[in-house]
Design an enzyme around this catalytic site. Structure first.
Site, PDB file in Angstrom:
ATOM      1  N   ASN A   1     -11.862 -16.126   5.691  1.00  0.00           N
ATOM      2  CA  ASN A   1     -11.051 -15.542   4.622  1.00  0.00           C
ATOM      3  C   ASN A   1     -10.800 -14.042   4.761  1.00  0.00           C
ATOM      4  OD1 ASN A   1     -10.053 -15.400   1.687  1.00  0.00           O
ATOM      5  ND2 ASN A   1     -11.891 -14.111   1.635  1.00  0.00           N
TER       6      ASN A   1
ATOM      7  N   SER B   1       0.438 -12.639  11.755  1.00  0.00           N
ATOM      8  CA  SER B   1      -0.981 -13.036  11.852  1.00  0.00           C
ATOM      9  C   SER B   1      -1.242 -14.301  11.032  1.00  0.00           C
ATOM     10  CB  SER B   1      -1.896 -11.886  11.390  1.00  0.00           C
ATOM     11  OG  SER B   1      -1.903 -11.740   9.984  1.00  0.00           O
ATOM     12  N   LYS B   2      -0.611 -14.401   9.872  1.00  0.00           N
ATOM     13  CA  LYS B   2      -0.854 -15.558   9.011  1.00  0.00           C
ATOM     14  C   LYS B   2      -0.158 -16.813   9.563  1.00  0.00           C
ATOM     15  CE  LYS B   2      -3.556 -13.544   6.009  1.00  0.00           C
ATOM     16  NZ  LYS B   2      -4.977 -13.915   5.888  1.00  0.00           N
TER      17      LYS B   2
ATOM     18  N   TYR C   1       1.438  -8.586   9.529  1.00  0.00           N
ATOM     19  CA  TYR C   1       0.599  -9.422   8.652  1.00  0.00           C
ATOM     20  C   TYR C   1       1.149 -10.855   8.618  1.00  0.00           C
ATOM     21  CZ  TYR C   1      -1.587 -11.059   4.275  1.00  0.00           C
ATOM     22  OH  TYR C   1      -2.284 -11.773   3.321  1.00  0.00           O
TER      23      TYR C   1
ATOM     24  N   VAL D   1     -15.585  -8.692  11.317  1.00  0.00           N
ATOM     25  CA  VAL D   1     -15.318 -10.072  11.768  1.00  0.00           C
ATOM     26  C   VAL D   1     -14.521 -10.146  13.073  1.00  0.00           C
ATOM     27  CG1 VAL D   1     -15.486 -11.243   9.528  1.00  0.00           C
ATOM     28  CG2 VAL D   1     -13.291 -10.223  10.225  1.00  0.00           C
TER      29      VAL D   1
ATOM     30  N   SER E   1      -1.298 -17.418   4.338  1.00  0.00           N
ATOM     31  CA  SER E   1      -0.532 -16.763   3.262  1.00  0.00           C
ATOM     32  C   SER E   1       0.901 -17.265   3.294  1.00  0.00           C
ATOM     33  CB  SER E   1      -0.530 -15.245   3.501  1.00  0.00           C
ATOM     34  OG  SER E   1       0.394 -14.601   2.648  1.00  0.00           O
TER      35      SER E   1
HETATM   36  P1  NAD Z   1      -9.730  -8.324  -0.592  1.00  0.00           P
HETATM   37  O1  NAD Z   1      -9.334  -7.083   0.113  1.00  0.00           O
HETATM   38  O2  NAD Z   1     -10.280  -8.214  -1.982  1.00  0.00           O
HETATM   39  O3  NAD Z   1     -10.765  -9.161   0.273  1.00  0.00           O
HETATM   40  C1  NAD Z   1     -10.830  -9.096   1.666  1.00  0.00           C
HETATM   41  C2  NAD Z   1     -12.271  -8.895   2.081  1.00  0.00           C
HETATM   42  O4  NAD Z   1     -12.326  -8.875   3.512  1.00  0.00           O
HETATM   43  C3  NAD Z   1     -12.850  -7.561   1.581  1.00  0.00           C
HETATM   44  O5  NAD Z   1     -14.094  -7.759   0.951  1.00  0.00           O
HETATM   45  C4  NAD Z   1     -12.976  -6.736   2.862  1.00  0.00           C
HETATM   46  O6  NAD Z   1     -14.063  -5.811   2.841  1.00  0.00           O
HETATM   47  C5  NAD Z   1     -13.171  -7.823   3.909  1.00  0.00           C
HETATM   48  N1  NAD Z   1     -12.792  -7.350   5.249  1.00  0.00           N
HETATM   49  C6  NAD Z   1     -11.672  -6.665   5.605  1.00  0.00           C
HETATM   50  N2  NAD Z   1     -11.697  -6.365   6.916  1.00  0.00           N
HETATM   51  C7  NAD Z   1     -12.863  -6.892   7.405  1.00  0.00           C
HETATM   52  C8  NAD Z   1     -13.460  -6.905   8.683  1.00  0.00           C
HETATM   53  N3  NAD Z   1     -12.883  -6.328   9.738  1.00  0.00           N
HETATM   54  N4  NAD Z   1     -14.646  -7.535   8.835  1.00  0.00           N
HETATM   55  C9  NAD Z   1     -15.271  -8.125   7.772  1.00  0.00           C
HETATM   56  N5  NAD Z   1     -14.748  -8.128   6.518  1.00  0.00           N
HETATM   57  C10 NAD Z   1     -13.553  -7.521   6.345  1.00  0.00           C
HETATM   58  O7  NAD Z   1      -8.427  -9.221  -0.598  1.00  0.00           O
HETATM   59  P2  NAD Z   1      -8.155 -10.702  -1.186  1.00  0.00           P
HETATM   60  O8  NAD Z   1      -6.957 -10.613  -2.041  1.00  0.00           O
HETATM   61  O9  NAD Z   1      -9.408 -11.290  -1.717  1.00  0.00           O
HETATM   62  O10 NAD Z   1      -7.747 -11.458   0.163  1.00  0.00           O
HETATM   63  C11 NAD Z   1      -8.481 -12.551   0.661  1.00  0.00           C
HETATM   64  C12 NAD Z   1      -7.597 -13.369   1.575  1.00  0.00           C
HETATM   65  O11 NAD Z   1      -6.452 -13.820   0.840  1.00  0.00           O
HETATM   66  C13 NAD Z   1      -7.052 -12.633   2.783  1.00  0.00           C
HETATM   67  O12 NAD Z   1      -7.070 -13.477   3.907  1.00  0.00           O
HETATM   68  C14 NAD Z   1      -5.616 -12.325   2.404  1.00  0.00           C
HETATM   69  O13 NAD Z   1      -4.790 -12.163   3.530  1.00  0.00           O
HETATM   70  C15 NAD Z   1      -5.272 -13.534   1.572  1.00  0.00           C
HETATM   71  N6  NAD Z   1      -4.167 -13.371   0.641  1.00  0.00           N
HETATM   72  C16 NAD Z   1      -4.229 -12.443  -0.348  1.00  0.00           C
HETATM   73  C17 NAD Z   1      -3.135 -12.309  -1.232  1.00  0.00           C
HETATM   74  C18 NAD Z   1      -3.135 -11.294  -2.370  1.00  0.00           C
HETATM   75  O14 NAD Z   1      -2.091 -11.157  -3.032  1.00  0.00           O
HETATM   76  N7  NAD Z   1      -4.239 -10.599  -2.646  1.00  0.00           N
HETATM   77  C19 NAD Z   1      -2.034 -13.152  -1.068  1.00  0.00           C
HETATM   78  C20 NAD Z   1      -2.025 -14.092  -0.037  1.00  0.00           C
HETATM   79  C21 NAD Z   1      -3.104 -14.196   0.820  1.00  0.00           C
END
Ligand code: NAD
Length: 258
Positions: free
Chosen positions: A90, A160-161, A157, A64, A144
């Protein structure tokens, strides 16, 4: 309920976690989907799963943070469906970095900012002309609570958020005239650690994270992906959130109020 019948939704980071849960919810409520992720194998599994819910699904594998990925995904959307109603930005990574910001490597800085922030800029740039052509729509971006408060070893991180929260406000201001609303969500502790961090964490560290979440979060637990997905759908729905734009919706069980 079919809130998204005839709606076309593009989801980045759709192969796992929150992206997959949200794609499932949109599909179950009638949407057609464009799924984007860097992990092609997981993305194809997600496609099969979501098609079983009766949705028309196309996928695009790519990084992305590269302009070609955003352009190709939006071209695919237009060629397949002729329109776009909802863009869900996302995809992200969350590597543990050095304790102090100044100890973070230049490479790590670039990687996190490119994948987490530049990607949203690129997808908005590619998708907004199609949203306008469609007659308006909704952009939802995953920020986040890390963008609201400083956590140890997550400084880049968090930066970025925080940038995404501000980008949301700029998008909301600039594109209200185009009938495009832009909002972001700020989840706190979610049920699983992100894919890129999972490899670094022992099962002991995961148990500790869960215990830490129950201590720090007033509701006493981590959030479920499905719970967060429902807020994304709410912000995507013109019927339910027509007067909400530029907002950062905190979904953290109260983590940031204490
Ligand atoms: P996850 O790692 O399961 O999902 C992230 C997805 O993004 C993965 O499928 C990964 O392959 C894809 N990805 C990563 N780098 C990429 C790239 N360069 N190009 C295309 N795809 C790419 O994590 P998640 O927990 O589902 O996180 C989803 C969102 O929620 C993120 O933005 C994360 O910052 C945010 N978030 C997560 C948490 C948590 O505790 N898990 C908390 C707050 C915010």
């Amino acid at each position: 309920m079919s809130r998204f019948a005839d709606r076309v939704v593009l989801v980045t980071g759709a192969a796992s976690g929150l992206g997959l849960a949200t794609a499932r919810l949109f599909a179950s409520e009638g949407a057609s989907l464009v799924l984007v992720d860097i992990d092609g194998a997981k993305l194809e599994k997600a496609k099969v799963e979501i098609e079983e819910l009766g949705a028309h699904v196309v996928t695009h594998t790519g990084d992305v943070s590269k302009p070609i990925t955003a352009r190709s995904a939006v071209e695919l959307t237009e060629a397949t469906f002729g329109k776009l109603d909802v863009l869900f930005n996302n995809a992200a990574i969350c590597p543990l970095t050095a304790t102090a910001l100044i100890e973070t490597s230049d490479e790590m800085w670039d990687q996190v900012i490119d994948i987490n922030v530049k990607s949203v800029f690129l997808f908005c740039k590619a998708a907004i002309p199609l949203l306008i052509k469609t007659g308006g729509g909704s952009i939802v971006t995953t920020a986040s609570t890390a963008g609201l408060k400083a956590s140890p070893r997550e400084s880049v991180y968090g930066i970025s958020k925080a940038a995404l929260i501000q980008m949301t406000k700029s998008l909301a201001r600039d594109h209200a005239k185009d009938k495009i609303r832009a909002n972001c969500i700020c989840p706190g502790f979610l049920e699983a650690v992100m894919t890129d961090r999972r490899a670094e964490m022992t099962s002991d560290a995961l148990v500790k994270r869960r215990a830490r979440a129950s201590e720090l979060v007033p509701l006493g637990r981590e959030g479920g992906y499905e719970e967060v997905a429902r807020s994304v759908a709410f912000l995507a729905s013109e019927l339910e959130s027509s007067y909400i734009t530029g907002a950062a919706v905190v979904i953290d069980g109260g983590f940031t109020v204490v």
